[in-house]
Scaffold this active site. Sequence first.
Site, short mmCIF file in Angstrom:
data_model
loop_
_atom_site.label_atom_id
_atom_site.label_comp_id
_atom_site.label_asym_id
_atom_site.label_seq_id
_atom_site.Cartn_x
_atom_site.Cartn_y
_atom_site.Cartn_z
CG ASN A 42 26.53 26.62 -5.82
OD1 ASN A 42 26.48 25.68 -4.32
ND2 ASN A 42 25.84 26.68 -6.03
CB ILE A 43 31.86 30.09 -3.81
CG1 ILE A 43 32.00 28.89 -2.93
CG2 ILE A 43 32.14 31.48 -3.52
CD1 ILE A 43 31.70 29.02 -1.62
CD GLU A 44 24.63 31.62 -6.39
OE1 GLU A 44 24.47 32.40 -5.77
OE2 GLU A 44 24.05 30.72 -7.21
CB CYS A 53 30.52 24.51 -10.51
SG CYS A 53 29.84 25.51 -11.78
CD GLU A 55 30.19 19.72 -10.31
OE1 GLU A 55 29.92 20.94 -9.70
OE2 GLU A 55 29.57 19.46 -10.83
CB CYS A 90 31.82 20.75 -13.29
SG CYS A 90 31.84 21.96 -12.58
N1 THU Z 1 26.30 24.39 -10.19
C1 THU Z 1 27.72 23.81 -9.15
O1 THU Z 1 28.01 23.93 -8.46
N2 THU Z 1 27.42 23.13 -9.77
C2 THU Z 1 27.23 22.30 -11.07
O2 THU Z 1 27.64 21.23 -11.86
C3 THU Z 1 25.96 22.99 -12.18
C4 THU Z 1 25.57 24.34 -10.93
C5 THU Z 1 25.82 25.61 -9.30
C6 THU Z 1 25.97 27.26 -9.91
C7 THU Z 1 25.64 28.37 -9.75
O3 THU Z 1 25.97 28.13 -8.33
C8 THU Z 1 23.91 27.35 -9.35
O4 THU Z 1 24.26 25.99 -9.91
C9 THU Z 1 22.91 27.76 -10.82
O5 THU Z 1 23.91 27.27 -11.33
#
Ligand code: THU
Length: 134
Positions: A42-44, A53, A55, A90
């Site tokens: 995940n890249i915020e 996310c 995926e 996702c």
């Molecule tokens: N996140 C994912 O990367 N995949 C998911 O299926 C659920 C949530 C990440 C998004 C965000 O960066 C962090 O988890 C908290 O929600």
Amino acid sequence: MTEDDLIAAAREAAERSYAPYSNFAVGAALAFADGSVVTGTNIENASYGLSLCAETVAVSKAMANGVRGGLVRVAVTGPGVEPITPCGRCRQVLNELAQLGGTDPEILCVGPEQTHRVKLSELLPRAFGPASLG
Ligand code: THU
């Protein structure tokens, strides 16, 4: 690639997570019929809603490399105490790649103590996909 190897790849990807806002590092690993594996994390973003996310990043990487199907298994890891399941967006993004190749991948939802195995079609029944557009 064994199930354990795929989970290890997802965990390794999570180490490269950029999640300074949630501190919730997620890893995803996609396994393809030809034996290849593509990972994502995940890249915020400071504009929170723009965060990506794990995926979605993995599917984007694969498709940017020209992959258009053959998705057989997906491992998703997170830091929580429960196995993590892909979010709704996702599921839809995974479905695009899966439907292109006519597969119904097994999703390994990995927690610290247990792994849940579920088919994508169970997570996203009656999915809208490429075939729906006629
Ligand atoms: N996140 C994912 O990367 N995949 C998911 O299926 C659920 C949530 C990440 C998004 C965000 O960066 C962090 O988890 C908290 O929600």
